[in-house]
Motif scaffolding. Structure first.
Motif, short mmCIF file in Angstrom:
data_model
loop_
_atom_site.label_atom_id
_atom_site.label_comp_id
_atom_site.label_asym_id
_atom_site.label_seq_id
_atom_site.Cartn_x
_atom_site.Cartn_y
_atom_site.Cartn_z
N LEU A 106 -12.44 -24.42 30.18
CA LEU A 106 -11.82 -24.60 28.87
C LEU A 106 -10.85 -23.48 28.55
N GLU A 107 -9.76 -23.82 27.89
CA GLU A 107 -8.84 -22.81 27.40
C GLU A 107 -9.46 -22.09 26.21
N VAL A 108 -9.23 -20.80 26.12
CA VAL A 108 -9.71 -20.02 24.96
C VAL A 108 -8.55 -19.79 24.00
N ILE A 109 -7.55 -19.01 24.41
CA ILE A 109 -6.29 -18.92 23.67
C ILE A 109 -5.24 -19.46 24.63
N PRO A 110 -4.85 -20.75 24.47
CA PRO A 110 -3.98 -21.39 25.46
C PRO A 110 -2.77 -20.55 25.81
N PRO A 111 -2.45 -20.47 27.12
CA PRO A 111 -3.08 -21.18 28.24
C PRO A 111 -4.21 -20.40 28.89
N ASP A 112 -4.64 -19.28 28.32
CA ASP A 112 -5.66 -18.45 28.95
C ASP A 112 -7.02 -19.13 28.97
N LYS A 113 -7.75 -18.92 30.05
CA LYS A 113 -9.09 -19.49 30.17
C LYS A 113 -10.17 -18.42 30.31
N ILE A 114 -9.77 -17.16 30.24
CA ILE A 114 -10.71 -16.04 30.27
C ILE A 114 -10.77 -15.43 28.88
N ALA A 115 -11.97 -15.35 28.32
CA ALA A 115 -12.16 -14.72 27.01
C ALA A 115 -12.46 -13.24 27.21
N ASP A 116 -11.77 -12.40 26.46
CA ASP A 116 -11.96 -10.95 26.54
C ASP A 116 -12.60 -10.47 25.24
N PHE A 117 -13.91 -10.19 25.30
CA PHE A 117 -14.63 -9.68 24.14
C PHE A 117 -14.64 -8.15 24.23
#
Length: 216
Positions: free
Chosen positions: A82-93
Motif C-alpha cells: 500500500l502507498e503511504v504518502i503517494p507514491p511512497d510505500k515505506i512509512a518513516d516513523f
C-alpha cells in the motif's frame, strides 16, 4: 510488554490458512473447521471462524531491522504494497525510529511489517516467514479512546508508549516490543480509508512477568 497470542475473527479459514502460509511463510500449528493457528516468531496468531461480516483488524509484525527492503521485495511478489504518502510505500516513523510497510491479507486486515532501529535484532539469514520476530502491535477500537486507555492502564498497569504523545483519537500503550494501538471508532486505519470498527479479539500478553488476557 510482550504479546504472546492474539485471537481474531475470520470469514474463511481455508483462505486465511493459504495466505499466511504462502504470502507470509508462517508455520501453521493447528487447523480445524472453526479455527486456524500460526506461529509468528514468539507470538501465536489464531483466527476463529465467524459469521460476522468482514471483521477487519490492524496488527504489525516485527522483522529484523536490516531486512526492510528484502522483506518488501518478498511480500511484493505475492500482494500489493500500500502507498503511504503517494507514491511512497515505506512509512518513516521518525519519532519511533522505525520504518514499515503495509498490505492487506485475504480478510482485508491491514498488516504491517516494521523495523525498529532501537532494537538489536539484525539477521544475516535470508528473509522468510521464520524471520518474523513477533506480533508487536494490535489495534483496539473504542468510541472513547481516553476511557479505554485509562481502563487498560488501571487494570494491567500498561504504560503509555513514551515515543507517542496521547491524542484525542489515537493513543499507544506498551513498549517497543509490544504495543496496543487504541484508535477511535470511525478513524481511518493508516494508510487506508478503511474505518476502524470494534470486533471481538482476545490478546494474551506479559508485562513485568505478569501474564494477562484482554478480550474485547
Amino acid at each position: 510488554m510482550t504479546i504472546l497470542k492474539i485471537e481474531l475473527l475470520t470469514n474463511n479459514i481455508n483462505a486465511t490458512s493459504e495466505f499466511y502460509q504462502e504470502v507470509l511463510g508462517l508455520k501453521m500449528i493447528a487447523i480445524n473447521e472453526t479455527s486456524v493457528s500460526f506461529q509468528a516468531g514468539s507470538t501465536t496468531l489464531r483466527f476463529v471462524l465467524s459469521k460476522i461480516e468482514n471483521p477487519i483488524y490492524h496488527f504489525a509484525f516485527d522483522i529484523p531491522n536490516n531486512q526492510l527492503l528484502e522483506a518488501f521485495g518478498a511480500i511484493e511478489k505475492y500482494t500489493e504494497i500500500l502507498e503511504v504518502i503517494p507514491p511512497d510505500k515505506i512509512a518513516d516513523f521518525y519519532n519511533w525510529n522505525a520504518k514499515s510497510f503495509y498490505f492487506f491479507d485475504n480478510n482485508g486486515n491491514v498488516l504491517e511489517l516494521i523495523c525498529r532501529y532501537n532494537l538489536d535484532n539484525k539477521s544475516e539469514e535470508p528473509f522468510s516467514g521464520s524471520s518474523i520476530i513477533s506480533i508487536s502491535e494490535i489495534g483496539f477500537v473504542s468510541k472513547n479512546v481516553s476511557q479505554l486507555c485509562d481502563e487498560l492502564v488501571a487494570k494491567y498497569d500498561v504504560p503509555v508508549f513514551s515515543m507517542q504523545p496521547k491524542l484525542e483519537k489515537f493513543i499507544v500503550l506498551g513498549t517497543e516490543i509490544g504495543l496496543f494501538i487504541l484508535a477511535a471508532e470511525g478513524k481511518d486505519w493508516y494508510p487506508t480509508n478503511i474505518k476502524a470498527k470494534s470486533f471481538w479479539s482476545k490478546v494474551t500478553f506479559e508485562i513485568d512477568n505478569v501474564l494477562s488476557v484482554f478480550e474485547t
